[in-house]
Design an enzyme around this catalytic site. Structure first.
Site, mmCIF file in Angstrom:
data_model
loop_
_atom_site.group_PDB
_atom_site.id
_atom_site.type_symbol
_atom_site.label_atom_id
_atom_site.label_comp_id
_atom_site.label_asym_id
_atom_site.label_seq_id
_atom_site.Cartn_x
_atom_site.Cartn_y
_atom_site.Cartn_z
ATOM 1 N N GLU A 1 0.939 -1.212 -0.461
ATOM 2 C CA GLU A 1 0.036 0.255 0.061
ATOM 3 C C GLU A 1 1.144 1.572 0.149
ATOM 4 O O GLU A 1 1.760 1.225 0.453
ATOM 5 C CB GLU A 1 -1.082 0.161 1.616
ATOM 6 C CG GLU A 1 -1.799 -0.747 1.038
ATOM 7 C CD GLU A 1 -2.647 -0.748 2.923
ATOM 8 O OE1 GLU A 1 -2.875 0.769 2.869
ATOM 9 O OE2 GLU A 1 -3.430 -1.989 2.965
ATOM 10 N N ASP B 1 -5.330 8.767 9.663
ATOM 11 C CA ASP B 1 -4.851 8.751 10.327
ATOM 12 C C ASP B 1 -3.769 9.201 11.875
ATOM 13 O O ASP B 1 -4.346 10.512 11.730
ATOM 14 C CB ASP B 1 -3.181 9.376 9.226
ATOM 15 C CG ASP B 1 -3.575 8.767 7.576
ATOM 16 O OD1 ASP B 1 -3.742 7.465 7.428
ATOM 17 O OD2 ASP B 1 -3.457 9.490 6.424
#
EC number: 4.2.1.20
Length: 275
Positions: free
Chosen positions: A58, A69
Site C-alpha cells: 500500500e 491517519d
C-alpha cells in the site's frame, strides 16, 4: 523468494490472495507514505519491501487533511508535502518502479484529490502507471458507486474498509461491494502502533468469513512480529503494517539507515507469518 513471482507477471490483488490461499499463506501488506523522506527513497523502499517478500504494497498519497491517519502517518504526509511531493511526481516514480516489482501496488488516497482530477481521469492515470488497487478511506459506502464503476472499467480493485463499530447489515453491504480484499480496521480511531491487537478482531473476522469468501486483511495498530502472527492465527488472509514502517523510513538518521532498518523489520514480519 517465491518463484511464481516475477516482475513481468505481476497480477492484481484478488489473484495474489488466490495464489497465497492455494499455498496456505497469509499476505504481508506493508504501507509507506510516498515522498517521505523523498521520492527517490520511496522508490528504493518499494524494491526493498518487494524483495523481502511483501505480497501487496500500500502506497499512501500524502494529503493535507488525513482524517484516518494517526500521528506517524500525518507527520510523514507533512514531511512529504513540504518536500514538494505531488500526485504527478508520484505517478512518474511509479511508472519507473512498478515494472521492476513482483507484487501489486494499491494506492491509499483521500477522495478530494480524486474529485479534483476527475474520477475517470484519475483511474486512467493510475492504471497507466501500473497500479492494481485503490483505497479511499473517507468515502462512505453510499457514495462509492461512481468510484466503483470507474475502478471496474479500468480494472482497478477498489478496497473498502469496515471497523469494529460498523453495524452488521452495513458491514455485509461493504463486504459485498469491496473488491480485491476487505480491509478490517482492527480498532476504533486513527492509525498508529499499539501494544496489542484488539481481541474483538477474531470474532469480527469470523463474522465476515461467514458472509463472504473474499479475503480479509487486518490493519491499524499492527506493529510487531507477534501482532502479525496473532492476526494470522485468528484467520486473517492478510496483515497490514503501516505506522511502524512509516516511522522507520521517516525518522531514521539517514535514508540509507531507514532502508536498512526497513529491510530488517520486513523480514522479521515475514518470518512471523511463515514460522
Amino acid at each position: 523468494m517465491d518463484l511464481l513471482k516475477t516482475p513481468s507477471s505481476t497480477v492484481g490483488l484478488s489473484e495474489t490472495f488466490a495464489r497465497l490461499k492455494s499455498q496456505g499463506k497469509v499476505a504481508l501488506i506493508p504501507y509507506i507514505t510516498a515522498g517521505d523522506p523523498d521520492l527517490s527513497t520511496t522508490a528504493k523502499a518499494l524494491k526493498v519491501l518487494d524483495s523481502c517478500g511483501s505480497d501487496i504494497i500500500e502506497l499512501g498519497v500524502p494529503y493535507s487533511d488525513p482524517l484516518a491517519d494517526g500521528p506517524a502517518i500525518q507527520a510523514a504526509a507533512r514531511r512529504s508535502l513540504l518536500k514538494g511531493t505531488n500526485f504527478n511526481s508520484i505517478i512518474s516514480m511509479l511508472k519507473e518502479v512498478i515494472p521492476q516489482l513482483s507484487c501489486p501496488i494499491a494506492l491509499f488516497t483521500y477522495y478530494n484529490p480524486i474529485l479534483r482530477r476527475g474520477v475517470e481521469n484519475y483511474m486512467t492515470v493510475i492504471k497507466n502507471a501500473g497500479v492494481h488497487g485503490l483505497l479511499v478511506p473517507d468515502v462512505p459506502l453510499e457514495e462509492t458507486e461512481t468510484l466503483r464503476n470507474e475502478a471496474r472499467k479500468h480494472q482497478i480493485e477498489l478496497v473498502l474498509l469496515t471497523t469494529p463499530t460498523t453495524p452488521k447489515e452495513r458491514m455485509n453491504a461493504i463486504v459485498e461491494a469491496s473488491e480485491g480484499f476487505i480491509y478490517l480496521v482492527s480498532s476504533v480511531g486513527v492509525t498508529g502502533t499499539r501494544e496489542s491487537v484488539n481481541e474483538k478482531v477474531q470474532s469480527l473476522l469470523q463474522q465476515i468469513k461467514e458472509a463472504t469468501s473474499k479475503p480479509v486483511a487486518v490493519g491499524f495498530g499492527i506493529s510487531k512480529p507477534e501482532h502479525v502472527k496473532q492476526v494470522a492465527e485468528w484467520g486473517a488472509d492478510g496483515v497490514i503494517v503501516g505506522s511502524a514502517m512509516v516511522k522507520i523510513l521517516g525518522e531514521s538518521e539517514s535514508p540509507e539507515q531507514g532502508l536498512k532498518e526497513l529491510e530488517f523489520f520486513t523480514k522479521s514480519l515475514k518470518s512471523a507469518l511463515v514460522s
